[in-house]
Design an enzyme around this catalytic site. Sequence first.
Site, PDB file in Angstrom:
ATOM      1  N   ARG A 159       0.821  -1.210   0.000  1.00 15.53           N
ATOM      2  CA  ARG A 159       0.000   0.000   0.000  1.00 15.53           C
ATOM      3  C   ARG A 159       0.857   1.263   0.000  1.00 15.53           C
ATOM      4  O   ARG A 159       0.546   2.219  -0.706  1.00 15.53           O
ATOM      5  CB  ARG A 159      -0.942  -0.035   1.203  1.00 15.53           C
ATOM      6  CG  ARG A 159      -2.115  -0.971   0.978  1.00 15.53           C
ATOM      7  CD  ARG A 159      -2.982  -1.174   2.199  1.00 15.53           C
ATOM      8  NE  ARG A 159      -4.148  -1.993   1.849  1.00 15.53           N
ATOM      9  CZ  ARG A 159      -5.056  -2.428   2.705  1.00 15.53           C
ATOM     10  NH1 ARG A 159      -4.932  -2.141   4.000  1.00 15.53           N
ATOM     11  NH2 ARG A 159      -6.073  -3.161   2.287  1.00 15.53           N
ATOM     12  N   TYR A 209      -6.472  -0.791  -6.661  1.00 16.55           N
ATOM     13  CA  TYR A 209      -5.863  -2.020  -6.164  1.00 16.55           C
ATOM     14  C   TYR A 209      -5.149  -1.822  -4.827  1.00 16.55           C
ATOM     15  O   TYR A 209      -4.978  -0.714  -4.350  1.00 16.55           O
ATOM     16  CB  TYR A 209      -4.962  -2.706  -7.181  1.00 16.55           C
ATOM     17  CG  TYR A 209      -3.853  -1.943  -7.859  1.00 16.55           C
ATOM     18  CD1 TYR A 209      -3.236  -0.844  -7.297  1.00 16.55           C
ATOM     19  CD2 TYR A 209      -3.378  -2.390  -9.099  1.00 16.55           C
ATOM     20  CE1 TYR A 209      -2.193  -0.202  -7.937  1.00 16.55           C
ATOM     21  CE2 TYR A 209      -2.341  -1.759  -9.749  1.00 16.55           C
ATOM     22  CZ  TYR A 209      -1.746  -0.662  -9.162  1.00 16.55           C
ATOM     23  OH  TYR A 209      -0.718  -0.031  -9.802  1.00 16.55           O
ATOM     24  N   GLU A 210      -4.778  -2.945  -4.221  1.00 22.28           N
ATOM     25  CA  GLU A 210      -4.234  -3.009  -2.863  1.00 22.28           C
ATOM     26  C   GLU A 210      -5.192  -2.423  -1.828  1.00 22.28           C
ATOM     27  O   GLU A 210      -4.784  -1.804  -0.847  1.00 22.28           O
ATOM     28  CB  GLU A 210      -2.862  -2.314  -2.772  1.00 22.28           C
ATOM     29  CG  GLU A 210      -1.809  -2.876  -3.684  1.00 22.28           C
ATOM     30  CD  GLU A 210      -1.614  -4.373  -3.520  1.00 22.28           C
ATOM     31  OE1 GLU A 210      -1.921  -4.899  -2.444  1.00 22.28           O
ATOM     32  OE2 GLU A 210      -1.160  -5.009  -4.478  1.00 22.28           O
ATOM     33  N   GLY A 211      -6.466  -2.641  -2.030  1.00 23.29           N
ATOM     34  CA  GLY A 211      -7.492  -2.084  -1.151  1.00 23.29           C
ATOM     35  C   GLY A 211      -7.946  -0.752  -1.703  1.00 23.29           C
ATOM     36  O   GLY A 211      -7.169   0.203  -1.758  1.00 23.29           O
TER      37      GLY A 211
END
Length: 594
Positions: A294, A434-436
């Site tokens: 992140r 992406y990545e949350g």
Amino acid sequence: MTYRAPVRDLAFSLTAVAGIDDLAATGAFPDYDGDVLHAVLEAAGQFTEGVLAPLNRPGDLAGATYANGAVTAAPGFANAYRQFAAGGWTGLAAPASAGGQALPKALELAAYETVHAANMAFGLCPMLSLAAIEALEAHGTEHQKTVYLPRMVSGEWTGAMCLTEPQAGSDLGALTSTAVPNGDGTYSLTGQKIYITWGDHDATDNIVHMVLARLPDAPAGPKGISLFLANKYLVKADGTLGDRNAFRPVGIEHKLGIHASPTCVMAYEGATAELVGRPNEGLAHMFTMMNAARVGVGMEGVGIADRAYQHALAYALDRRQGRSVWTGEAGAPIFDHPDVRRTLAVMKARIEAARAICLSTGVAADMARHAPTDEARGHWKGREDLLTPIAKAWSTDAGVEIASQGVQIHGGMGFVEETGAAQFYRDARIAPIYEGTNGIQAMDLVGRKLSQDGGASAKAIIAEMKLTLVDLAGLYTGKPVERFATAIEAVQDATLWLLDRKADPAGAADVLAAADAYLKLMGDVIGGWMLAKGALAARLRLDAGEGDPVWLQGKIDLYEVYAANILGHASSRLAAVGQGGDLLSRLTREALAG
């Protein structure tokens, strides 16, 4: 337009704002000093400018390709990756025991900004390897650390993170992939994963997949997830490669952007796998990898924003139209139109703010591991946790908005693919997803990070901002100081309101309704704090007769630009925080359908 790595800006942000030199006092980085910092950044700039940037546009046009169960990287990418690995770029912050250089994480993040800016699609491959390295370092067995870590740190093998399934996106508790014990310490892994970045390619001999799956007796939901490692090729006892493992790509996605980054659909068909960490604790183990990724994605947002800004600035200096209000010149560069110059200044200020937030998160992560006392490590861990969702979400939102402004400065030419401005906008758009997703980052901030220490980490940042405000009054007068003061008060009011609502069992809807506005408010004001610290440092250097006076004055001026254009919106952000969940409860499907 060619890419220029912002080495001077990166070094300033690391030393004058993020506080990387404080790490040297811990004794944890004996091979780090200012000379190393500049050498690493200069070398990163040379490599990314000379090798990666020229492949960016051709890679977008050609893309990665899939045929006969295998993925081939875009032309030139495999060779560029081998040069990248030979340069030691995967091992900057990795432990020396695994062959890494054991340098600060923040320095690695700064070097990788140039990678993402030069070629975002390329940068995703080593970025995922870095995250896998952190997960193995934290949770791997001694065998895994001995066999896999050195080869991943050297770049000989790459890593991939395999979470998402067709029916299980952000809700990982719904995943159905299974891992059945084989009786010899290995597991038989079966299932399908989608959106697997660089899940297959031809740049390395082996790819290490970190996969979430369920054991046969696992409880339902997120508490029944375990983390497994599966290699593209089976690894023999001596570390050499054996037969192909039983998983393969069944296709790659056709995407809006990052065309040269293969986004794979992977099928695991009884693949041989190893357990990483403890059974049924895979989600917690994976978050080691996710949190590292992140912050890396936040840096990706900074990189693509800076690339779009450089492209727009070059166009504004070259494109001639209209009369300059300053010189009177006819057919002047559009840079001489006040709105264009203002837009570029706001873009530059936001980039510097986002860069400093991400690099400060990296410094906090290093201090959380290496500060001298338990109390100090706890303080820095709280700061790392608080800043991580802000670094990811605020910086990637800035990347999209700045890339969009870059298209706008190009005018109609920005909407034409040949100028390149559109690619930066297309590429940037994935980073808030992406990545949350950034909505998840906001929920994480208000749901866990804000209150995990009773709000102490947020209150500590507010207290430090107030100290900076006192110093700022010696540099500016009037609005630049007043706007920062008002913005700090807005953050403080919003923080206290959220902590109060979180303590009320009936306040859950209010807290979640405020999440996005609160994250943006925090990012805006912490970003202003970062620029204020930079302006104060620039003033000290000017007074000492050090450095380029025009460049240093630019740091002072950029804070004023930011204060007027970003900090001035703090009151409206605060109003959005306090709007409450009752309003959203009334906005039903019927109400919104019209």
